[in-house]
Write a protein that holds these residues in place. Structure first.
Motif, PDB file in Angstrom:
ATOM      1  N   LYS A 253      -5.540 -21.966  17.979  1.00  0.00           N
ATOM      2  CA  LYS A 253      -5.030 -23.285  17.611  1.00  0.00           C
ATOM      3  C   LYS A 253      -3.538 -23.671  18.257  1.00  0.00           C
ATOM      4  CE  LYS A 253      -8.289 -23.738  14.316  1.00  0.00           C
ATOM      5  NZ  LYS A 253      -9.017 -22.645  14.447  1.00  0.00           N
ATOM      6  N   LEU A 254      -3.064 -22.644  18.414  1.00  0.00           N
ATOM      7  CA  LEU A 254      -1.608 -23.200  19.020  1.00  0.00           C
ATOM      8  C   LEU A 254      -2.031 -23.517  20.725  1.00  0.00           C
ATOM      9  CD1 LEU A 254       0.781 -20.497  18.224  1.00  0.00           C
ATOM     10  CD2 LEU A 254       0.816 -22.771  17.364  1.00  0.00           C
ATOM     11  N   ALA A 255      -3.153 -22.929  20.906  1.00  0.00           N
ATOM     12  CA  ALA A 255      -3.472 -23.423  22.634  1.00  0.00           C
ATOM     13  C   ALA A 255      -4.512 -24.496  22.725  1.00  0.00           C
ATOM     14  CB  ALA A 255      -4.218 -22.053  23.223  1.00  0.00           C
ATOM     15  N   LYS A 256      -4.986 -25.050  21.538  1.00  0.00           N
ATOM     16  CA  LYS A 256      -5.879 -26.228  21.723  1.00  0.00           C
ATOM     17  C   LYS A 256      -4.972 -27.386  22.251  1.00  0.00           C
ATOM     18  CE  LYS A 256      -8.478 -27.774  18.127  1.00  0.00           C
ATOM     19  NZ  LYS A 256      -9.759 -27.565  18.787  1.00  0.00           N
ATOM     20  N   LYS A 257      -5.640 -28.248  23.257  1.00  0.00           N
ATOM     21  CA  LYS A 257      -5.119 -29.316  23.927  1.00  0.00           C
ATOM     22  C   LYS A 257      -4.441 -30.279  22.967  1.00  0.00           C
ATOM     23  CE  LYS A 257      -8.997 -32.293  24.692  1.00  0.00           C
ATOM     24  NZ  LYS A 257      -9.868 -33.108  25.615  1.00  0.00           N
ATOM     25  N   GLU A 258      -5.078 -30.504  21.881  1.00  0.00           N
ATOM     26  CA  GLU A 258      -4.591 -31.514  20.859  1.00  0.00           C
ATOM     27  C   GLU A 258      -3.404 -31.115  20.106  1.00  0.00           C
ATOM     28  OE1 GLU A 258      -9.223 -32.116  20.882  1.00  0.00           O
ATOM     29  OE2 GLU A 258      -7.637 -30.400  20.796  1.00  0.00           O
ATOM     30  N   PHE A 259      -3.180 -29.786  19.850  1.00  0.00           N
ATOM     31  CA  PHE A 259      -2.140 -29.390  19.283  1.00  0.00           C
ATOM     32  C   PHE A 259      -0.745 -29.257  20.361  1.00  0.00           C
ATOM     33  CE2 PHE A 259       1.202 -26.182  18.415  1.00  0.00           C
ATOM     34  CZ  PHE A 259       1.608 -26.612  17.024  1.00  0.00           C
TER      35      PHE A 259
ATOM     36  N   PRO B  16      17.651 -38.223  21.915  1.00  0.00           N
ATOM     37  CA  PRO B  16      16.990 -36.913  22.125  1.00  0.00           C
ATOM     38  C   PRO B  16      18.074 -35.834  22.877  1.00  0.00           C
ATOM     39  CG  PRO B  16      15.664 -38.729  23.094  1.00  0.00           C
ATOM     40  CD  PRO B  16      16.991 -39.409  22.527  1.00  0.00           C
ATOM     41  N   LEU B  17      17.662 -34.747  22.470  1.00  0.00           N
ATOM     42  CA  LEU B  17      18.416 -33.538  23.242  1.00  0.00           C
ATOM     43  C   LEU B  17      17.593 -32.708  23.902  1.00  0.00           C
ATOM     44  CD1 LEU B  17      20.434 -31.893  19.974  1.00  0.00           C
ATOM     45  CD2 LEU B  17      21.291 -33.550  21.903  1.00  0.00           C
ATOM     46  N   GLU B  18      17.975 -32.120  25.058  1.00  0.00           N
ATOM     47  CA  GLU B  18      17.387 -31.277  25.591  1.00  0.00           C
ATOM     48  C   GLU B  18      16.916 -30.154  25.072  1.00  0.00           C
ATOM     49  OE1 GLU B  18      19.341 -30.149  29.435  1.00  0.00           O
ATOM     50  OE2 GLU B  18      19.476 -31.929  30.222  1.00  0.00           O
ATOM     51  N   ASP B  19      17.488 -29.761  23.881  1.00  0.00           N
ATOM     52  CA  ASP B  19      16.881 -28.649  23.068  1.00  0.00           C
ATOM     53  C   ASP B  19      15.521 -28.968  22.228  1.00  0.00           C
ATOM     54  OD1 ASP B  19      17.046 -26.233  21.747  1.00  0.00           O
ATOM     55  OD2 ASP B  19      18.667 -26.534  20.350  1.00  0.00           O
ATOM     56  N   VAL B  20      14.675 -27.777  22.239  1.00  0.00           N
ATOM     57  CA  VAL B  20      13.468 -28.219  21.427  1.00  0.00           C
ATOM     58  C   VAL B  20      13.014 -27.111  20.607  1.00  0.00           C
ATOM     59  CG1 VAL B  20      12.559 -29.521  23.445  1.00  0.00           C
ATOM     60  CG2 VAL B  20      12.049 -27.098  23.199  1.00  0.00           C
ATOM     61  N   TYR B  21      12.470 -27.262  19.614  1.00  0.00           N
ATOM     62  CA  TYR B  21      11.932 -26.218  18.720  1.00  0.00           C
ATOM     63  C   TYR B  21      10.550 -25.387  19.475  1.00  0.00           C
ATOM     64  CZ  TYR B  21      14.008 -27.793  14.596  1.00  0.00           C
ATOM     65  OH  TYR B  21      14.884 -28.312  13.575  1.00  0.00           O
ATOM     66  N   GLU B  22      10.633 -24.272  19.551  1.00  0.00           N
ATOM     67  CA  GLU B  22       9.801 -23.278  20.201  1.00  0.00           C
ATOM     68  C   GLU B  22       8.755 -23.035  19.076  1.00  0.00           C
ATOM     69  OE1 GLU B  22      10.197 -22.524  23.214  1.00  0.00           O
ATOM     70  OE2 GLU B  22      12.103 -23.070  23.473  1.00  0.00           O
ATOM     71  N   THR B  23       7.765 -22.428  19.667  1.00  0.00           N
ATOM     72  CA  THR B  23       6.386 -22.573  18.781  1.00  0.00           C
ATOM     73  C   THR B  23       6.601 -21.100  18.105  1.00  0.00           C
ATOM     74  OG1 THR B  23       5.252 -21.392  20.846  1.00  0.00           O
ATOM     75  CG2 THR B  23       4.610 -23.711  20.163  1.00  0.00           C
ATOM     76  N   SER B  24       7.564 -20.167  18.436  1.00  0.00           N
ATOM     77  CA  SER B  24       8.101 -19.077  17.676  1.00  0.00           C
ATOM     78  C   SER B  24       8.306 -19.194  16.198  1.00  0.00           C
ATOM     79  CB  SER B  24       9.534 -18.279  18.001  1.00  0.00           C
ATOM     80  OG  SER B  24      10.455 -19.120  18.181  1.00  0.00           O
TER      81      SER B  24
END
Length: 1015
Positions: A716-722, A870-878
């Motif tokens: 699901k994490l790999a789906k293009k929509e997600f 916006p910041l350059e920092d992002v939430y990771e999928t971890s």
């Protein structure tokens, strides 16, 4: 590591409650006095001038009014226990920082009134050392805030110069003394009341008492025995402050933060209990323990512990088993498993395993030949396993995990040979064997993402990762005596230093500096030691007393810290705070029995909380309006009846006077409906209702019932929509507020003129005609005259600010509002003269109320003028793999297909139904209930949106949507804080994604569909 401290509102409220009791007390830096020279001429020549606390200047009537005002503000009953040495009680739940709080209170009393001499009385050496350590840790923190350091020392009858300095020098001076210094009969203890030649023929107690100290009693329930109360009277206290989580006597309670308050405010850890219950013990049947049920997309499995043949006899092994698992074969042919010991059914809904012989075991139950030794081994086993599972999750956050074992005698942990050489006791040996066995299997399950943690585990041996905390005798051996300080060169004494005096090193994740992760201690340990990073507690002993339960749990309730010394609280973790902060209790009995006894213990401390909702609950309370624009309203019987009737009419109260689920839902959503006259006071009404306690502590959960872990579905994490959704919402932002100062000044000025009402501080002057004493009873009561009805007059005299007392009004207001002195001056110079005149009548009240009004206007301006970048920092999928939310199938866990997680752990039926609609809707490609680690910073706290949803391309106008779900949209009037957070969220998503993502509040999938539908 260095602990970092910050301002917390509940601690400030507790300090404020004490300070407000003495409103109107003139500020004085102390009165000078001649230190008692004793009897000798030499002593007279050596006598010095000392500093004492200025006496109480408030008449009893004003002190009583202040006390009642404080109690009313904190929803506490009125009391009138004053007298020559009044006592005031502050109740604070274990783990919420009461030592920090009373240090802050000392500073506040000094700052407001000039009082500077304090004595802290503690029940034992352990608490004394803990208090001393906290003074050391907070010294720099408080010095930065108040511009002055506290001078503190531990009383020692052999160090008389420290007492001399305490008496003679000005400044904030603190003496820490344990009650044994008064009560013990030894020669050293008696010196406090002896005339000493080396002390100018004076008695130390007389020199101390002459300072008129403010006495602070830490844990009064363990201090105030009959003899101790007599001894404490000799200190000559100006007044006494009592701080405890479990006070037996409530002398003028002025602030309360009990177990319910602390849990609801997320100030302590959640408690998860793993019970181990012995059932059907029989030496003729095989040993079998059901550890857990493992639920996944495939058939459920069970983790069981059973006996297996080994080279040197049988040994306990842990295995994951499915239906059809034959224990006879898996045990290498142990005869007790020959007949019927095959698993026939594993039921995840009931958390049970059934054997072919008909025997059924629930999670946490053990059967067969179960001796006490085997039960203790099982408890150790479960503690190590829980430790490693918790440690694996928290290691990457830089949080060291500790486990605490309570035992009833030192010999179970440490024994000594004829030559004094130390050896493992029974439990230490069990621990090392179980640790080695569990670790060998546990490490094989670690993945590449755990490489650093794997290295950490490999660097620590079973022998060095545990240590004991016990009293030390003169030979340096651990002994079964009361905790006492013994200076010794023994290696074992390092354990005491590590735990009591060097907590920072104990919390160090570097195994070279501190490999200790498991601590064994005596079961008699009560108050005096706790560590923020204790996550597992196990009592390896039998007990018939329930009084130990809360004491033991209290050793691990404090919120944890990371390697930077930062407290992992709600401000730091947001909604994740009680997912990270969980205390697991491993109990050698059933969950039901353990929790029942813990509940009994907690209920003793909550005995005076109201148990049901009725009209009398509100009678006499003073309710503040939600917006502060209306004056506070005192609730009479008629108004109380209207409030209660409206609550019942809207089904917020059932026939037994208990609050319903509908109440909690509407209160959380800000949609509470009450009588029209009570609508402006809804928040205050909820505050009163929050005092109702139904007899069940909400902070305890059954560990065995959590048989589902929501794991990430990688596909699901790999789906293009997600991926498209995530790229548009994963960016972090920072907010700035650029409101117009002139606009704020204008609005604050208008608000102060309209809403600032300060009650003048008044002294009642009573006059009466002297009459005859008509009875011996009157004389015995000390009545000097009898008031005649026609000869009595009462006058109220306004008390202006005390002569000679200077207030830095601009400084105080700037500190309280966070505005510059120039802005504060602009506001105060524009308010009407009659508004500003309030300052002369009651400076402290003026500052407090004016700052609150300005802060309300400031908050409104912030929300109106806030912008996000916006910041350059992002939430990771971890954050999805770290979430690992747990639940119970059929209770709060639902198997799902379209979500990023394989199970939805839901908080309400509305969320459950919303997810089901998402699952059934063909246009929904993928969705996720966002974990608590995903949040937006706002000026009113972290905000965690509920859902992120990606629709199939072409099916709707807005392909990507972030939703906040509410139970009902009817007459929705969200609370100001929620409105602010939602407003900020809209600006955040607009800043990071423009029109690509739609954010809104909905109550159903149908409402969502209407918002995103194609035109």
């Amino acid at each position: 590591m260095k602990f970092k401290f910050k301002h917390q509102k509940f601690q400030e409220d507790a300090a404020r409650a004490v300070v407000d009791v003495f409103r109107g007390q003139p500020k004085s830096e102390g009165s000078r006095y001649l230190v008692d020279p004793g009897e000798s001429r030499e002593a007279a020549l050596l006598s010095a001038v000392g500093y004492a606390n200025a006496p109480l200047a408030l008449p009893p009537s004003i002190l009583r009014e202040n006390l009642h005002a404080v109690q009313e503000a904190n929803q506490l009953p009125h009391t009138d226990e004053l007298g020559t040495n009044p006592k005031f009680t502050v109740e604070m739940e274990t783990g919420t920082g009461k030592t920090y709080t009373y240090i802050k209170t000392m500073y506040e009393l000094w700052q407001h009134y000039g009082w500077q001499k304090f004595i802290i009385v503690v029940p034992n050496v352990a608490i004394r050392e803990g208090v001393y350590k906290t003074f050391q840790q907070t010294q720099e923190h408080f010095a930065m805030e108040y511009g002055r350091k506290v001078e503190f020392f531990i009383y020692d009858s052999r160090r008389l110069a420290e007492i001399e300095t305490f008496a003679e020098m000005s400044g904030i001076r603190v003496m820490i003394i344990n009650i044994q210094a008064f009560n013990a009969r030894g020669k050293d203890a008696r010196r406090i009341r002896m005339k000493l030649d080396e002390f100018g023929s004076r008695r130390p107690i007389d020199v101390i008492a002459a300072t008129h100290p403010i006495v602070i009693i830490d844990e009064p329930q363990s201090v105030e025995g009959v003899q101790a109360k007599k001894s404490l009277a000799d200190l000559g206290a100006l007044f006494t402050l009592r701080y405890s989580a479990t006070p037996r006597e409530l002398h003028n309670l002025v602030y309360r933060l009990d177990a319910i308050d602390a849990y609801n405010q997320k100030l302590v850890k959640k408690i998860s209990v793993k019970g181990i219950e012995t059932v059907g013990s029989d030496a003729t049947h095989g040993y079998l323990y059901l550890d857990r049920i493992n639920v996944s997309k495939s058939a459920p499995t069970a983790t069981i512990v059973f006996d297996k043949k080994g080279k040197n006899g049988t040994r306990k092994v842990s295995r994951t088993a499915g239906e059809g698992f034959r224990l006879y074969e898996q045990s290498d042919g142990l005869e007790e498993y020959r007949t019927g010991y095959t698993i026939s059914r594993i039921d995840a809904n009931t958390n049970t395993v059934t054997l072919l012989n008909g025997q059924m075991l629930h999670v946490g139950q053990v059967t067969g030949d179960v001796s006490e030794t085997e039960l203790r081994r099982l408890e150790i086993h479960e503690t190590i396993l829980a430790h490693l599972e918790r440690e694996r999750r928290l290691y990457r956050r830089g949080i060291k995990v500790l486990s605490l074992f309570f035992i009833d005698e030192v010999a179970k942990y440490r024994v000594y040979g004829a030559g004094g050489e130390k050896e493992n006791g029974e439990y230490a040996q069990m621990f090392e064997e179980e640790y080695q066995d569990i670790l060998s299997h546990f490490q094989t399950e670690l993945g590449a993402e755990d490489a650093a943690y794997q290295q950490y585990l490999s660097a620590i041996t079973p022998e060095e990762t545990h240590e004991g905390y016990f009293s030390i005798d003169k030979k340096g051996r651990m002994v079964d005596s009361k905790l006492k300080r013994k200076e010794t060169s023994s290696d074992d004494s390092d354990a005491y230093d590590l735990i009591m005096r060097d907590k920072e090193r104990l919390l160090d994740l570097d195994p070279r500096r501190s490999p200790v992760r498991f601590i064994f201690s005596h079961s008699a340990l009560k108050e005096g030691w706790d560590n923020p990073n204790v996550f597992q507690i196990c009592a390896l002993r039998q007990t018939a007393s329930t009084t130990y339960r809360k004491q033991e749990v209290g050793r691990g309730l404090r919120l944890c810290v990371n390697q930077a010394g930062e407290r992992m609280d709600e401000a730091r973790l947001g909604p994740l705070v009680q997912e990270v902060n969980i205390l697991t209790v491993i109990a050698g009995e059933s969950y039901a029995k353990y929790v029942d006894e813990l509940q009994t213990d907690i209920n003793k401390d909550l005995a005076d909380r109201p148990r049901k909702v009725e009209a009398s609950l509100f009678t006499g309370k003073t309710l503040a309006s939600d917006d502060g624009k209306l004056p506070p309203r005192k609730v009479d019987a008629d108004f109380a009846g209207k409030i209660f009737i409206s609550l019942a009419r809207h089904d917020y109260v059932d026939d037994d006077g208990a609050l319903t689920e509908k109440y909690h839902t509407d209160a959380a959503a800000g949609t509470l409906q009450v009588a029209e006259a009570a609508m402006p006071y809804r928040a205050a009404i909820c505050q009163v209702l929050a005092t109702v306690y139904d007899g069940t502590y909400p902070g305890v959960e059954d560990d065995s019932k959590q048989n589902v872990t929501a794991n990430v579905q990688e596909e699901k994490l790999a789906k293009k929509e997600f991926l498209g959704l995530w790229q548009r919402i994963h960016q972090k932002s920072v907010y700035t507020v650029a409101f117009d100062t002139e606009e704020l000044v204008a609005k604050a000025t208008a608000a102060l003129d309209a809403r600032l009402h300060v009650q003048p501080l008044a002294f009642r002057v009573k006059s009466g005609t002297l009459g005859e004493i008509s009875s011996a009873e009157q004389l015995a009561r000390g009545e000097a005259f009898v008031r005649e009805v026609n000869g009595t007059e009462e006058k109220v005299v306004k008390a202006h600010a005390a002569s000679g007392v200077r207030y830095d009004l601009l400084g105080k207001m700037a500190q309280a509002t966070g505005l510059t002195r120039r802005t504060v001056a602009a506001i105060l110079t524009r308010i009407r003269e009659d508004t500003f005149a309030n300052f002369a009548y009651h400076p402290e009240e003026f500052i407090l109320k004016a700052a609150a009004i300005i802060n309300e206007e400031k908050a409104t301006a912030i929300i109106e003028h806030i912008t996000y970048q916006p910041l350059e920092d992002v939430y990771e999928t971890s954050i999805f793999t770290e979430a690992q939310a747990k639940g119970r199938l059929g209770a709060n866990a639902l198997p799902v297909e379209k979500s990023v997680f394989d199970y939805l752990i839901y908080d309400s039926e509305n969320e459950k139904e919303f997810a089901r609609e998402l699952e059934s809707e063909k246009d929904v490609a993928v969705y996720v209930k966002l974990p608590s680690a995903f949040f937006i910073d706002t000026p009113v706290g972290h905000y965690n949106p509920d859902w992120a949803i990606a629709f199939r391309e072409g099916s709707v106008k807005h392909i990507y949507f972030v939703a906040e779900t509410k139970g009902s949209m009817e007459s929705m009037e969200l609370r100001a804080v929620e409105q602010a957070k939602i407003s900020c969220a809209k600006k955040h998503f607009r800043a990071i994604s423009g029109d690509a993502v739609r954010y809104d509040v909905v109550d159903s999938y149908e409402a969502l569909r209407q918002l995103v539908a194609c035109p």
